[in-house]
Design an enzyme around this catalytic site. Structure first.
Site, PDB file in Angstrom:
ATOM      1  N   GLU A   1       0.849  -1.187   0.056  1.00 37.73           N
ATOM      2  CA  GLU A   1       0.126   0.035  -0.063  1.00 37.73           C
ATOM      3  C   GLU A   1       1.074   1.142   0.135  1.00 37.73           C
ATOM      4  O   GLU A   1       2.043   1.339   0.540  1.00 37.73           O
ATOM      5  CB  GLU A   1      -1.011  -0.100   1.321  1.00 37.73           C
ATOM      6  CG  GLU A   1      -1.967  -1.162   1.176  1.00 37.73           C
ATOM      7  CD  GLU A   1      -2.389  -1.334   2.552  1.00 37.73           C
ATOM      8  OE1 GLU A   1      -1.728  -1.006   3.553  1.00 37.73           O
ATOM      9  OE2 GLU A   1      -3.523  -1.997   2.657  1.00 37.73           O
TER      10      GLU A   1
ATOM     11  N   TYR B   1       7.792   2.417  -7.420  1.00 34.64           N
ATOM     12  CA  TYR B   1       7.055   0.966  -7.592  1.00 34.64           C
ATOM     13  C   TYR B   1       6.532   0.840  -9.206  1.00 34.64           C
ATOM     14  O   TYR B   1       6.606  -0.324  -9.485  1.00 34.64           O
ATOM     15  CB  TYR B   1       5.751   0.980  -6.692  1.00 34.64           C
ATOM     16  CG  TYR B   1       6.277   0.906  -5.149  1.00 34.64           C
ATOM     17  CD1 TYR B   1       7.171   0.006  -4.619  1.00 34.64           C
ATOM     18  CD2 TYR B   1       5.895   1.776  -4.290  1.00 34.64           C
ATOM     19  CE1 TYR B   1       7.807  -0.279  -3.387  1.00 34.64           C
ATOM     20  CE2 TYR B   1       6.278   1.750  -2.974  1.00 34.64           C
ATOM     21  CZ  TYR B   1       7.266   0.912  -2.336  1.00 34.64           C
ATOM     22  OH  TYR B   1       7.508   0.712  -1.214  1.00 34.64           O
TER      23      TYR B   1
END
Length: 154
Positions: free
Chosen positions: A98, A110
């Site tokens: 998350e 990411y």
């Protein structure tokens, strides 16, 4: 280094890394608990760390912290790549995490590693100023999906 000393080091790094965004840092007792939890792995370097949980064939990046003075030097990428290799070696085929929608640096990292949006948690992260921001749930498949039994072989 004892568990308490390691937990204190992790808590100090976490506090420094998350102070800018106003997120509540994890405490020394929280890290001490994690250090003794089965399935939890830490990649620790002098100026940063990653914490990952492995359960069956899935892993979750719990937190990634890099000292502000050591940012933009590839440390976060190295920590995540090391963690991905380790969890793949432990049998994980998918990694979840998350990230706050307003954490553009982490989102860029990411994205560059191949993580894709798999969901969203509304108002998940609280900020020191009282605001709440969404969390993106990101996923990365570590092994390519296999062809189904009825598909022609490549």
């Amino acid at each position: 280094m004892s568990i308490l000393e390691t937990a204190e080091t992790l808590a100090n790094l976490h506090r420094a890394a998350f102070a800018e965004v106003g997120e509540r840092p994890w405490t020394t007792p929280e890290f001490a608990s994690l250090l003794t939890t089965p399935g939890i792995r830490f990649g620790l370097r002098e100026q940063g760390f990653v914490a990952v949980r492995v359960a069956a064939d899935e892993a979750e990046i719990l937190t990634l912290a890099v000292d502000p003075g050591a940012r933009r030097q590839g440390l976060a990428r190295a920590l995540v790549e090391q963690a991905l290799a380790e969890v793949a070696g432990a049998g994980a085929v998918r990694v979840l995490l998350e990230v706050a929608v307003d954490n553009t640096a982490a989102r860029g990292l990411y994205d560059s590693l191949g993580f894709v949006e798999a969901g969203r948690r509304a108002r998940y992260y609280g900020r020191a100023d009282g605001r709440r921001v969404d969390a993106l749930v990101l996923a990365l498949d570590l092994v390519p999906p296999t062809a189904s039994a009825g598909s022609p072989a490549a």
